[in-house]
Design a protein around this motif. Structure first.
Motif, PDB file in Angstrom:
ATOM      1  N   TYR A 161       0.851  -1.185   0.000  1.00 17.07           N
ATOM      2  CA  TYR A 161       0.000   0.000   0.000  1.00 17.07           C
ATOM      3  C   TYR A 161       0.890   1.240   0.000  1.00 17.07           C
ATOM      4  N   THR A 162       0.468   2.238  -0.749  1.00 19.70           N
ATOM      5  CA  THR A 162       1.151   3.531  -0.723  1.00 19.70           C
ATOM      6  C   THR A 162       0.299   4.493   0.084  1.00 19.70           C
ATOM      7  N   THR A 163       0.880   5.072   1.118  1.00 21.68           N
ATOM      8  CA  THR A 163       0.113   5.972   1.974  1.00 21.68           C
ATOM      9  C   THR A 163      -0.298   7.216   1.192  1.00 21.68           C
ATOM     10  N   ARG A 164      -1.418   7.780   1.613  1.00 23.00           N
ATOM     11  CA  ARG A 164      -1.994   8.904   0.869  1.00 23.00           C
ATOM     12  C   ARG A 164      -1.100  10.134   0.932  1.00 23.00           C
ATOM     13  N   PHE A 165      -0.532  10.373   2.093  1.00 21.44           N
ATOM     14  CA  PHE A 165       0.319  11.549   2.265  1.00 21.44           C
ATOM     15  C   PHE A 165       1.770  11.104   2.435  1.00 21.44           C
TER      16      PHE A 165
END
Length: 255
Positions: A13-17
């Motif tokens: 997963y790539t974090t939103r921020f």
């Protein structure tokens, strides 16, 4: 042939921020044979929920593959995935996921209605489940009128009424008291002995001790597995407890 094959599954997963990457699953490989009853355990954040969502075709892996009866979930078109899920998988959730505006019977019928089955066929499929699950007296009631144990038996009926290849259970005893939990675990044992393949994610050592095999996930990988064999539920409970201690303390597991 295995009914479920999980091959080198990875999920990042790539974090939103900030764009930081979190690896939820790193290299998960296992298979489930027809008629098996498998429990998956691990600490919070170990990747259990991510794995279950991928097996349920609710999420896609970053790498690897999942095959159900030889069919890759990754090969299914987005517009076909709901139908595939409904026709091949049965779901039992911790919070039941029943619609309060539908009677218990209509909740059970819902996946068949969505599959455009005729009423006579739906009624014929329901009949054997009514006696097996002991839900005849609640069919006309609404979810808010029955107990948690009764709701979960209705949810099991909804999962089984489609004749699924595989039942996926997510913390099925999590919202139940000890008596209702015992009843549900006995029920799972019975339907498994009749041939239903079950894969259950659980935090409960007691629930896992009813399975035939227990897989342990740590840091997104399969850490260890235990086969029931000739062990009693009590003996398996002790082995599971020991393994969970090893997971929590970082020790190495030995047979």
């Amino acid at each position: 042939m295995a009914i479920l094959e999980v091959k080198n599954l990875k999920k990042i997963y790539t974090t939103r921020f900030g764009g930081a990457q979190v690896q939820a699953l790193s290299n998960v490989t296992f298979s489930v044979e027809p008629g098996e009853y498998v429990a998956i355990m691990g600490e919070s954040g170990s990747g259990k929920t991510t794995l279950l969502n991928i097996l349920a075709a609710l999420d896609k892996p970053t790498g690897g593959d999942v095959l159900l009866n030889g069919k890759s979930l990754g090969s299914i078109q987005e517009k076909e995935i709901s139908v595939f899920r409904r026709e091949n998988l049965g779901f039992v959730f911790q919070d039941f996921n029943l619609l309060d505006t539908f009677s218990i019977q209509d909740n059970i019928f819902l996946p068949l209605v969505l599959s455009h089955k005729k009423y006579d066929e739906m009624a014929a499929r329901l009949q054997p489940l009514v006696e097996k699950l002991g839900i005849r007296e609640i069919l006309k009631k609404f979810p808010y009128e029955v107990s948690g144990g009764q709701k979960q038996r209705a949810a099991v009926a909804r999962a089984l009424v489609t004749h699924p290849q595989l039942v996926l259970a997510d913390e099925p005893t999590g919202a139940l008291d000890s008596h209702a939990s015992d009843e549900l675990l006995d029920l799972f044992g019975r339907i498994n002995r009749e041939g239903q393949t079950i894969l259950m994610v659980t935090h409960s050592t007691k629930a896992a001790s009813h399975a035939k095999r227990v897989l342990f996930i740590k840091d997104g990988e399969i850490f260890h597995q235990i086969y029931r064999g000739t062990q009693t539920a009590e003996e398996l409970y002790q082995k599971i407890s020991y393994t969970l201690t090893m997971l929590a303390t970082g020790g190495a597991e030995h047979d």
